[in-house]
Design an enzyme around this catalytic site. Sequence first.
Site, PDB file in Angstrom:
ATOM      1  N   GLY A  95      -2.918   8.092  -1.479  1.00  0.00           N
ATOM      2  CA  GLY A  95      -2.970   7.963  -3.002  1.00  0.00           C
ATOM      3  C   GLY A  95      -2.019   6.453  -3.616  1.00  0.00           C
ATOM      4  N   GLY A  97       0.501   4.783  -4.470  1.00  0.00           N
ATOM      5  CA  GLY A  97       1.948   4.925  -4.690  1.00  0.00           C
ATOM      6  C   GLY A  97       2.496   3.694  -5.272  1.00  0.00           C
ATOM      7  N   LYS A 118      -0.880  -3.710  -9.840  1.00  0.00           N
ATOM      8  CA  LYS A 118      -0.194  -3.452  -8.377  1.00  0.00           C
ATOM      9  C   LYS A 118       1.275  -3.611  -8.581  1.00  0.00           C
ATOM     10  CE  LYS A 118      -1.206  -4.309  -3.635  1.00  0.00           C
ATOM     11  NZ  LYS A 118      -2.023  -4.932  -2.465  1.00  0.00           N
ATOM     12  N   ASP A 130       9.381   3.234  -4.304  1.00  0.00           N
ATOM     13  CA  ASP A 130       9.673   3.017  -5.530  1.00  0.00           C
ATOM     14  C   ASP A 130       8.373   2.363  -6.323  1.00  0.00           C
ATOM     15  OD1 ASP A 130       8.940   0.256  -4.557  1.00  0.00           O
ATOM     16  OD2 ASP A 130      11.165  -0.298  -4.649  1.00  0.00           O
ATOM     17  N   GLY A 131       7.115   2.474  -5.958  1.00  0.00           N
ATOM     18  CA  GLY A 131       5.849   1.859  -6.859  1.00  0.00           C
ATOM     19  C   GLY A 131       5.957   0.228  -7.238  1.00  0.00           C
ATOM     20  N   ARG A 188     -12.362   4.243  -1.589  1.00  0.00           N
ATOM     21  CA  ARG A 188     -12.373   3.720  -0.055  1.00  0.00           C
ATOM     22  C   ARG A 188     -12.692   4.805   0.775  1.00  0.00           C
ATOM     23  NH1 ARG A 188      -6.917   1.448  -1.039  1.00  0.00           N
ATOM     24  NH2 ARG A 188      -6.650   1.129  -3.421  1.00  0.00           N
ATOM     25  N   ASP A 257      -7.923   3.690   4.659  1.00  0.00           N
ATOM     26  CA  ASP A 257      -7.576   3.580   2.925  1.00  0.00           C
ATOM     27  C   ASP A 257      -7.812   2.147   2.564  1.00  0.00           C
ATOM     28  OD1 ASP A 257      -5.066   3.714   4.981  1.00  0.00           O
ATOM     29  OD2 ASP A 257      -4.145   2.858   3.191  1.00  0.00           O
ATOM     30  N   ASP A 267      -6.576  -5.145  -0.104  1.00  0.00           N
ATOM     31  CA  ASP A 267      -5.425  -5.365   0.503  1.00  0.00           C
ATOM     32  C   ASP A 267      -4.913  -6.175   1.333  1.00  0.00           C
ATOM     33  OD1 ASP A 267      -4.083  -3.325  -0.816  1.00  0.00           O
ATOM     34  OD2 ASP A 267      -4.059  -1.930   0.444  1.00  0.00           O
TER      35      ASP A 267
HETATM   36  P1  AMP Z   1      -0.749  -0.448   2.006  1.00  0.00           P
HETATM   37  O1  AMP Z   1       0.024  -0.669   3.291  1.00  0.00           O
HETATM   38  O2  AMP Z   1      -0.379  -1.309   0.971  1.00  0.00           O
HETATM   39  O3  AMP Z   1      -2.156  -0.042   2.223  1.00  0.00           O
HETATM   40  O4  AMP Z   1       0.141   0.975   1.291  1.00  0.00           O
HETATM   41  C1  AMP Z   1      -0.208   2.084   2.014  1.00  0.00           C
HETATM   42  C2  AMP Z   1       0.328   3.312   1.238  1.00  0.00           C
HETATM   43  O5  AMP Z   1       1.424   3.081   1.066  1.00  0.00           O
HETATM   44  C3  AMP Z   1      -0.638   3.460   0.015  1.00  0.00           C
HETATM   45  O6  AMP Z   1      -0.728   4.604  -0.494  1.00  0.00           O
HETATM   46  C4  AMP Z   1       0.486   2.844  -0.873  1.00  0.00           C
HETATM   47  O7  AMP Z   1       0.298   3.231  -2.290  1.00  0.00           O
HETATM   48  C5  AMP Z   1       1.646   3.268  -0.290  1.00  0.00           C
HETATM   49  N1  AMP Z   1       2.841   2.324  -0.833  1.00  0.00           N
HETATM   50  C6  AMP Z   1       3.125   0.976  -0.426  1.00  0.00           C
HETATM   51  N2  AMP Z   1       4.087   0.482  -0.838  1.00  0.00           N
HETATM   52  C7  AMP Z   1       4.694   1.407  -1.688  1.00  0.00           C
HETATM   53  C8  AMP Z   1       5.718   1.259  -2.668  1.00  0.00           C
HETATM   54  N3  AMP Z   1       6.436   0.262  -2.736  1.00  0.00           N
HETATM   55  N4  AMP Z   1       6.007   2.390  -3.166  1.00  0.00           N
HETATM   56  C9  AMP Z   1       5.149   3.637  -3.275  1.00  0.00           C
HETATM   57  N5  AMP Z   1       4.209   3.495  -2.260  1.00  0.00           N
HETATM   58  C10 AMP Z   1       3.822   2.680  -1.621  1.00  0.00           C
HETATM   59 MG    MG Z   2      -3.733   0.083   1.073  1.00  0.00          MG
END
Ligand code: AMP
Ligand code: MG
Length: 491
Positions: A95, A97, A118, A130-131, A188, A257, A267
């Site tokens: 989801g 994040g 983002k 931490d989002g 996705r 994803d 991404d």
């Molecule tokens: P990604 O590697 O960017 O494709 O992210 C993989 C998953 O990790 C996705 O569900 C993102 O939303 C989550 N995610 C990545 N970085 C963070 C973050 N700093 N805080 C919360 N969720 C994260």
């Molecule tokens: Mg991603």
Amino acid sequence: MNSSNQHRRDQFGFCFDNSYSKLPQALFARANPKQFKNPSLVIFNQQLAQTLGLDTHALKAADWACFKGRAAPEGALPIAQAYAGHQFGGFNNLGDGRAILLGEHIAPSYLRFDIQLKGSGPTPYSRSGDGLAGLGPMLREYLKSEAMHALGVSTTRSLAVMLTGEVVYRAEPLSGAVLTRVAASHIRVGTFQYAAAIDDIGTLKALADYTINRHYPALDNHPQPYIGLLEAVIDTQAALIAKWMQFGFIHGVMNTDNMSIAGETIDYGPCAFLNTYSPKTVFSSIDKNGRYAFGNQPKMGEWNLTRFAESLLPLLAESQEDAIGIATECLNAYQTKYRAYWLSAMRKKIGLFNDEPGDLALVEDLLMLMYKHQADYTNTFRNLASPLQLRDQLIDDGGFKNWQILRHERLSRQVQTVGEVAVLMDSHNPLVIPRNHIVEEVLDSANQGDMEPFHDFLEVLITPYQMPKNDKYLQGASAGFDASYQTFCGT
Ligand code: AMP
Ligand code: MG
């Protein structure tokens, strides 16, 4: 999707509709962007804003409030999207994040675009994260996605990056930043995996119908629209990955994803471009086994599409056995489609207008020679007609001399003139790509507050087939650079 004009534009030109949030509740959660105390705009994409029909004067007069997270545009209904995904082969529930979808903006062209923030703070799917995001990774995505767009590769776009004024804690403290991402959608393969995993056929069907309506509306008249959807996504991905291979792009984290159903590159975490040609090239620090190595990408695309097909099984036929038969047949077409897209592009890169049976061997022989002599992928294609600019070891190789003779014979069997061949090649072989060493250089400067090198490079990257003013943008990496270069997921 039928984009009606019943929606009103606000004073900035935004025109939001939020069709995704009308889908079953399981597919998303409400989430509000964090209100940062001291945000400031770092970069704004005027050209993209114009395409979207935004009024940049009005936005500036309002101090870019919506890009600073100060005020959501009128009509926006922020949500985080639910999805799952196979990450390096292992299934996880994920989801958004660290991303929040403000909603869908309807451009004056009536095209519908997701507008997503983002790095704008936690959501119900953040788990322990931490989002948030750092300035470097968000500017990296901006630069790479705009470069890919200019190369002619289907991709999400970048509208703005702002600094949050806060520090983000990673291996080292980073300046917090938010990227405004624009996409055909953020649906996705993992979104379908999520809908299939919750075992509610109603949700899966609603998602599939929505996707068909939004991205593949011609399938409305298809006798079997879900089979049509599977075929269409297989085709779009075969075309997309062929483009990556054509330009030496390594995505780096082709998890399910990170595979968009609309066929956009999405991404830009650990992605990088090839310098010297080798199918084994991996730059991502976490890709220890080379799962997403350059030459593996077509195969991994097929692996991901197989996961997509599995998610769709309940919609493909009454019995699972029949559904598997249908899915297998669709998937069997992938390799042929991919090879056709790839060979068609590679032909143009060496100046061929028509098809002959020996073309595949001709292209593969050149790649073998480039591999043998560690030739630069981009520059070798661009300079094929001016061999003095090629790598010495390559031009001295008897095999390459022979290859050139074969190519000239092949060119002489087509009617086009030398000039026409040159034009074809020059429009399929970029002069400038986002070279990893320059990307790092301009991001280092940006992190220290100097955006000038970034702007300079971006200007060159958005006209990749034109000769840049500065020669340095034409150079491959120095010897040894690739061996030590590592990229990281932008978390
Ligand atoms: P990604 O590697 O960017 O494709 O992210 C993989 C998953 O990790 C996705 O569900 C993102 O939303 C989550 N995610 C990545 N970085 C963070 C973050 N700093 N805080 C919360 N969720 C994260
Ligand atoms: Mg991603």
